[in-house]
Design a protein around this motif. Structure first.
Motif, PDB file in Angstrom:
ATOM      1  N   GLU A  80       0.813  -1.220   0.000  1.00 50.87           N
ATOM      2  CA  GLU A  80       0.000   0.000   0.000  1.00 50.87           C
ATOM      3  C   GLU A  80       0.847   1.272   0.000  1.00 50.87           C
ATOM      4  OE1 GLU A  80      -3.231   0.045   2.793  1.00 50.87           O
ATOM      5  OE2 GLU A  80      -3.130  -2.116   3.086  1.00 50.87           O
ATOM      6  N   ILE A  81       2.164   1.128  -0.011  1.00 49.84           N
ATOM      7  CA  ILE A  81       3.035   2.294   0.133  1.00 49.84           C
ATOM      8  C   ILE A  81       2.808   3.316  -0.974  1.00 49.84           C
ATOM      9  CG2 ILE A  81       5.431   3.058   0.086  1.00 49.84           C
ATOM     10  CD1 ILE A  81       6.134   0.458   1.571  1.00 49.84           C
ATOM     11  N   GLU A  82       2.715   2.859  -2.222  1.00 48.93           N
ATOM     12  CA  GLU A  82       2.522   3.796  -3.324  1.00 48.93           C
ATOM     13  C   GLU A  82       1.184   4.516  -3.217  1.00 48.93           C
ATOM     14  OE1 GLU A  82       4.687   4.790  -5.526  1.00 48.93           O
ATOM     15  OE2 GLU A  82       6.163   3.485  -4.553  1.00 48.93           O
ATOM     16  N   THR A  83       0.149   3.798  -2.771  1.00 48.31           N
ATOM     17  CA  THR A  83      -1.158   4.427  -2.580  1.00 48.31           C
ATOM     18  C   THR A  83      -1.086   5.502  -1.504  1.00 48.31           C
ATOM     19  OG1 THR A  83      -2.273   2.382  -3.228  1.00 48.31           O
ATOM     20  CG2 THR A  83      -3.574   3.990  -2.000  1.00 48.31           C
ATOM     21  N   LEU A  84      -0.361   5.206  -0.419  1.00 52.07           N
ATOM     22  CA  LEU A  84      -0.218   6.177   0.666  1.00 52.07           C
ATOM     23  C   LEU A  84       0.588   7.387   0.213  1.00 52.07           C
ATOM     24  CD1 LEU A  84       0.535   3.649   3.537  1.00 52.07           C
ATOM     25  CD2 LEU A  84      -1.560   4.971   3.253  1.00 52.07           C
ATOM     26  N   ARG A  85       1.589   7.147  -0.584  1.00 50.57           N
ATOM     27  CA  ARG A  85       2.381   8.253  -1.107  1.00 50.57           C
ATOM     28  C   ARG A  85       1.489   9.202  -1.916  1.00 50.57           C
ATOM     29  NH1 ARG A  85       7.764   8.308  -3.290  1.00 50.57           N
ATOM     30  NH2 ARG A  85       7.804   6.044  -3.393  1.00 50.57           N
ATOM     31  N   ALA A  86       0.680   8.609  -2.796  1.00 47.88           N
ATOM     32  CA  ALA A  86      -0.203   9.420  -3.637  1.00 47.88           C
ATOM     33  C   ALA A  86      -1.268  10.143  -2.821  1.00 47.88           C
ATOM     34  CB  ALA A  86      -0.871   8.543  -4.696  1.00 47.88           C
ATOM     35  N   ALA A  87      -1.612   9.580  -1.647  1.00 46.62           N
ATOM     36  CA  ALA A  87      -2.652  10.176  -0.809  1.00 46.62           C
ATOM     37  C   ALA A  87      -2.114  11.277   0.097  1.00 46.62           C
ATOM     38  CB  ALA A  87      -3.331   9.100   0.036  1.00 46.62           C
ATOM     39  N   GLY A  88      -0.818  11.586   0.005  1.00 46.78           N
ATOM     40  CA  GLY A  88      -0.274  12.728   0.727  1.00 46.78           C
ATOM     41  C   GLY A  88       0.301  12.440   2.098  1.00 46.78           C
ATOM     42  N   PHE A  89       0.480  11.164   2.443  1.00 48.36           N
ATOM     43  CA  PHE A  89       1.052  10.853   3.748  1.00 48.36           C
ATOM     44  C   PHE A  89       2.561  11.118   3.734  1.00 48.36           C
ATOM     45  CE2 PHE A  89      -2.900   8.545   3.772  1.00 48.36           C
ATOM     46  CZ  PHE A  89      -3.359   8.729   5.065  1.00 48.36           C
ATOM     47  N   ALA A  90       3.086  11.568   4.881  1.00 48.69           N
ATOM     48  CA  ALA A  90       4.491  11.968   4.959  1.00 48.69           C
ATOM     49  C   ALA A  90       5.435  10.774   4.984  1.00 48.69           C
ATOM     50  CB  ALA A  90       4.720  12.824   6.201  1.00 48.69           C
ATOM     51  N   GLY A  91       4.962   9.623   5.416  1.00 42.04           N
ATOM     52  CA  GLY A  91       5.822   8.453   5.501  1.00 42.04           C
ATOM     53  C   GLY A  91       5.118   7.329   6.212  1.00 42.04           C
ATOM     54  N   TYR A  92       5.874   6.320   6.568  1.00 42.87           N
ATOM     55  CA  TYR A  92       5.297   5.185   7.274  1.00 42.87           C
ATOM     56  C   TYR A  92       6.322   4.622   8.242  1.00 42.87           C
ATOM     57  CZ  TYR A  92       8.101   2.222   4.217  1.00 42.87           C
ATOM     58  OH  TYR A  92       9.149   1.635   3.566  1.00 42.87           O
ATOM     59  N   LEU A  93       5.861   3.818   9.164  1.00 43.41           N
ATOM     60  CA  LEU A  93       6.707   3.084  10.095  1.00 43.41           C
ATOM     61  C   LEU A  93       6.213   1.649  10.146  1.00 43.41           C
ATOM     62  CD1 LEU A  93       6.929   5.731  12.928  1.00 43.41           C
ATOM     63  CD2 LEU A  93       8.903   4.778  11.730  1.00 43.41           C
ATOM     64  N   ILE A  94       7.151   0.706  10.220  1.00 35.94           N
ATOM     65  CA  ILE A  94       6.807  -0.706  10.264  1.00 35.94           C
ATOM     66  C   ILE A  94       6.682  -1.158  11.720  1.00 35.94           C
ATOM     67  CG2 ILE A  94       7.606  -3.039   9.707  1.00 35.94           C
ATOM     68  CD1 ILE A  94       6.681  -1.545   7.281  1.00 35.94           C
ATOM     69  N   LYS A  95       5.638  -1.922  11.997  1.00 36.62           N
ATOM     70  CA  LYS A  95       5.458  -2.514  13.329  1.00 36.62           C
ATOM     71  C   LYS A  95       6.140  -3.880  13.378  1.00 36.62           C
ATOM     72  CE  LYS A  95       0.967  -2.137  12.892  1.00 36.62           C
ATOM     73  NZ  LYS A  95      -0.484  -2.197  13.177  1.00 36.62           N
ATOM     74  N   PRO A  96       6.750  -4.275  14.521  1.00 32.77           N
ATOM     75  CA  PRO A  96       6.889  -3.523  15.768  1.00 32.77           C
ATOM     76  C   PRO A  96       7.779  -2.289  15.590  1.00 32.77           C
ATOM     77  CG  PRO A  96       7.370  -5.868  16.100  1.00 32.77           C
ATOM     78  CD  PRO A  96       7.328  -5.639  14.628  1.00 32.77           C
ATOM     79  N   LEU A  97       7.383  -1.196  16.234  1.00 34.78           N
ATOM     80  CA  LEU A  97       8.106   0.058  16.098  1.00 34.78           C
ATOM     81  C   LEU A  97       9.522  -0.046  16.660  1.00 34.78           C
ATOM     82  CD1 LEU A  97       5.422   2.687  17.156  1.00 34.78           C
ATOM     83  CD2 LEU A  97       6.156   2.088  14.845  1.00 34.78           C
ATOM     84  N   ARG A  98      10.449   0.615  15.987  1.00 35.75           N
ATOM     85  CA  ARG A  98      11.803   0.768  16.483  1.00 35.75           C
ATOM     86  C   ARG A  98      11.982   2.219  16.929  1.00 35.75           C
ATOM     87  NH1 ARG A  98      15.462  -2.065  11.729  1.00 35.75           N
ATOM     88  NH2 ARG A  98      14.759  -4.224  12.018  1.00 35.75           N
ATOM     89  N   ARG A  99      12.542   2.405  18.123  1.00 36.55           N
ATOM     90  CA  ARG A  99      12.673   3.768  18.643  1.00 36.55           C
ATOM     91  C   ARG A  99      13.527   4.638  17.732  1.00 36.55           C
ATOM     92  NH1 ARG A  99      16.425   6.255  21.355  1.00 36.55           N
ATOM     93  NH2 ARG A  99      17.549   4.319  21.761  1.00 36.55           N
ATOM     94  N   ALA A 100      14.647   4.090  17.234  1.00 37.13           N
ATOM     95  CA  ALA A 100      15.525   4.887  16.379  1.00 37.13           C
ATOM     96  C   ALA A 100      14.825   5.285  15.085  1.00 37.13           C
ATOM     97  CB  ALA A 100      16.788   4.103  16.074  1.00 37.13           C
ATOM     98  N   SER A 101      14.081   4.353  14.485  1.00 38.45           N
ATOM     99  CA  SER A 101      13.351   4.663  13.252  1.00 38.45           C
ATOM    100  C   SER A 101      12.253   5.686  13.517  1.00 38.45           C
ATOM    101  CB  SER A 101      12.742   3.387  12.667  1.00 38.45           C
ATOM    102  OG  SER A 101      13.750   2.471  12.289  1.00 38.45           O
ATOM    103  N   LEU A 102      11.585   5.551  14.658  1.00 38.37           N
ATOM    104  CA  LEU A 102      10.538   6.503  15.027  1.00 38.37           C
ATOM    105  C   LEU A 102      11.112   7.907  15.116  1.00 38.37           C
ATOM    106  CD1 LEU A 102       7.762   7.367  16.183  1.00 38.37           C
ATOM    107  CD2 LEU A 102       8.559   6.555  18.411  1.00 38.37           C
ATOM    108  N   ALA A 103      12.224   8.068  15.822  1.00 44.42           N
ATOM    109  CA  ALA A 103      12.821   9.397  15.963  1.00 44.42           C
ATOM    110  C   ALA A 103      13.267   9.944  14.613  1.00 44.42           C
ATOM    111  CB  ALA A 103      14.005   9.325  16.931  1.00 44.42           C
ATOM    112  N   GLU A 104      13.867   9.095  13.795  1.00 43.72           N
ATOM    113  CA  GLU A 104      14.343   9.541  12.488  1.00 43.72           C
ATOM    114  C   GLU A 104      13.194  10.035  11.610  1.00 43.72           C
ATOM    115  OE1 GLU A 104      16.197   7.557   8.425  1.00 43.72           O
ATOM    116  OE2 GLU A 104      16.370   6.490  10.338  1.00 43.72           O
ATOM    117  N   ARG A 105      12.106   9.280  11.585  1.00 42.57           N
ATOM    118  CA  ARG A 105      10.980   9.642  10.724  1.00 42.57           C
ATOM    119  C   ARG A 105      10.284  10.914  11.225  1.00 42.57           C
ATOM    120  NH1 ARG A 105      13.646   6.386   8.427  1.00 42.57           N
ATOM    121  NH2 ARG A 105      12.927   4.379   7.617  1.00 42.57           N
ATOM    122  N   VAL A 106      10.159  11.017  12.549  1.00 40.01           N
ATOM    123  CA  VAL A 106       9.505  12.195  13.110  1.00 40.01           C
ATOM    124  C   VAL A 106      10.321  13.446  12.810  1.00 40.01           C
ATOM    125  CG1 VAL A 106       8.896  13.356  15.268  1.00 40.01           C
ATOM    126  CG2 VAL A 106       8.225  10.981  14.900  1.00 40.01           C
TER     127      VAL A 106
END
Length: 500
Positions: free
Chosen positions: A319-345
């Protein structure tokens, strides 16, 4: 009537248990591996149901084999511990990511969290991981709705690990016997779900060997909370302040994901706002704040001028391409990683969705173009490994034994050697020693049905760099390819550090 003379029971040796482990795991590797491959082909609905039942039954049998052999192994010899520095967050993350497919298959979430600066401990990582996998695996098995949260914290100078779930919990009466061998909390229910009642007894034995203890209480999610605590040497780290003065809203219907996200935001120095829906989250935050929204609660299009990160499972990557087209800033994969969360935010709206493809959990191929020497004498297991390697973009040459492998290495160059241990003629350990004596520094990974800790150390002592246990899973193979091929960061002939 002839009397049969009494003979004392023979104590099973560690060598006999290692042989049994190999003999059980070798055919199970073929059964489970081929079942997984078959699941990935075009099947009718009826055929898929049969194959799924075959795989699940094989996985259940593997779990029983593991528990019975490990329980016997712990009784055969004194437990030897191999303490070394262990990064707590990395341990929690690896346990959750390993069990995530099993949890998500049941419609459950699994997540982890640790306080700021939890740092490094000195412990036997393999044994510690075994306790956590036992607790979390049980939690997934007995939980039907919600999920599992794995955490660590300091408690009166000790390190305490806890696995909470939203399952049925454990009664006060059962808590007195549940850590005994064959001491299921509810034998009728356990027969239905599968289990010999040995896993928790093994966990207690390991805890005692670490001068620790285990227990069970009621979790904050209404289920069980299994914990392990021990006086493990601890070196705290400087707390992460990467999200200081940042507010992050979390929108998710699952309390496990919500609680884990809240703790991870706070562990990075941020402020978390928990909301029941997106409207509430947008109202409670500023336009410059980031909102994490679970895929199930995400709108068809992102609101204008707001940074929304969608929480996805690896299976939802289509669904990533659909989300990109819908204007979302990005995504995170579960289970969440703290380092990835901080980087994306911190990246906020400037981080395109394509940037997230760096997450190895959704990478299309682990080692495209890598040349692999597969040393395996069992034709079924060789076919399985070759198929999985080819799917990861590898070019595979096969050797049927140690002598053949050495001959191949004298005429060809490889990025990685996968070496079986028990082979006719020259064993994998002897072959590894011969290879290293020839000056070949190619990374070498043991691929073996010998699953005990001393087997792992024997492989490393013989010159191996890593250790993969059969039954081989696609995720374990991908991780090893990432560590030891050029995609894992090594591109020259310099000596690699041992993976221990």
């Amino acid at each position: 009537m002839t009397k049969v003379p009494h003979r004392p029971a023979t104590r099973v040796s560690a060598e006999q248990l290692a042989w049994l482990s190999h003999e059980f795991r070798t055919p199970l590797n073929g059964v489970l591996g081929m079942a997984r491959l078959l699941e990935g082909t075009s099947l009718t609905q009826e055929q898929r149901a049969y194959v799924t039942a075959l795989r699940e039954s094989g996985e259940h049998l593997l779990g029983l084999v593991n528990d019975v052999l490990d329980f016997a192994r712990l009784g055969a010899d004194k437990i030897e511990l191999h303490p070394a520095p262990v990064e707590v967050e990395a341990l929690l993350r690896s346990v959750c990511e390993l069990l995530a497919p099993r949890a998500q298959e049941k419609g459950l979430e699994i997540a982890w969290a640790a306080p700021a600066g939890i740092g490094v401990i000195v412990a036997d990582e393999g044994r510690l991981r075994q306790i956590l996998l036992n607790f979390a695996g049980n939690a997934i098995k007995f939980t039907t709705k919600g999920g599992v949260l794995v955490t660590a914290c300091e408690s009166q100078g000790h390190l305490r690990f806890c696995v909470e779930d939203s399952g049925p919990g454990v009664s006060e009466a059962a808590r007195e016997t549940i850590f005994e061998a064959f001491g299921q909390a509810d034998p009728t229910r356990d027969i239905q779900l599968g289990g010999a009642g040995l896993g928790l007894a093994i966990a207690r034995k390991l805890a005692l060997a670490m001068e620790g203890e285990v227990g069970v209480a009621t979790s904050s999610f209404g289920g069980a909370a299994f914990w392990f605590e021990a006086p493990l040497p601890h070196q705290p780290q400087r707390p992460d302040r990467s999200l200081a003065r940042r507010t992050i809203a979390v929108v998710c219907a699952n309390p496990i994901v919500t609680e884990a996200a809240r703790r991870q935001v706070e562990a990075a120095g941020g402020r978390a706002v928990i909301a029941d829906d997106l409207v509430e989250a947008l109202a409670a935050t500023r336009p410059s704040d980031v909102v994490l929204v679970d895929r199930d609660l995400a709108p068809a299009a992102a609101p204008a001028k707001r940074a929304l990160l969608v929480l996805l499972t690896p299976e939802e990557r289509g669904e990533i391409e659909t989300l990109r087209a819908a204007g979302f800033a990005g995504y995170l994969i579960k289970p969440l990683r703290r380092a990835s969360l901080a980087e994306r935010v911190l990246a906020e709206r400037t981080a395109a969705l394509a940037k997230n493809a760096e997450d190895e959990r959704i990478a299309p191929a682990a080692a495209p173009g890598a040349r692999i020497l597969l040393v395996e004498d069992n034709p079924i297991n060789a076919l399985l490994a070759r198929t999985l390697l080819t799917r990861e973009g590898c070019r595979v040459d096969q050797a049927g034994g140690g002598e053949e492998a050495i001959a191949a290495l004298t005429v060809g160059e490889y990025d990685l050697i996968l070496m079986d241990m028990r082979m006719p003629g020259m064993s994998g350990l002897e072959a590894a020693q011969r290879v290293r004596a020839l000056g070949v520094r190619t990374p070498m990974v043991a691929l073996t049905a010998n699953a005990f800790e001393e087997d792992r150390h024997a492989c490393l002592a013989a010159g191996m760099d890593d250790f993969l246990v059969k039954p081989l899973t696609p995720d374990a193979l991908r991780a090893a390819l990432g560590r030891w091929t050029a995609g894992g960061g090594w591109t020259d002939g310099t000596e690699r550090a041992k993976f221990a």
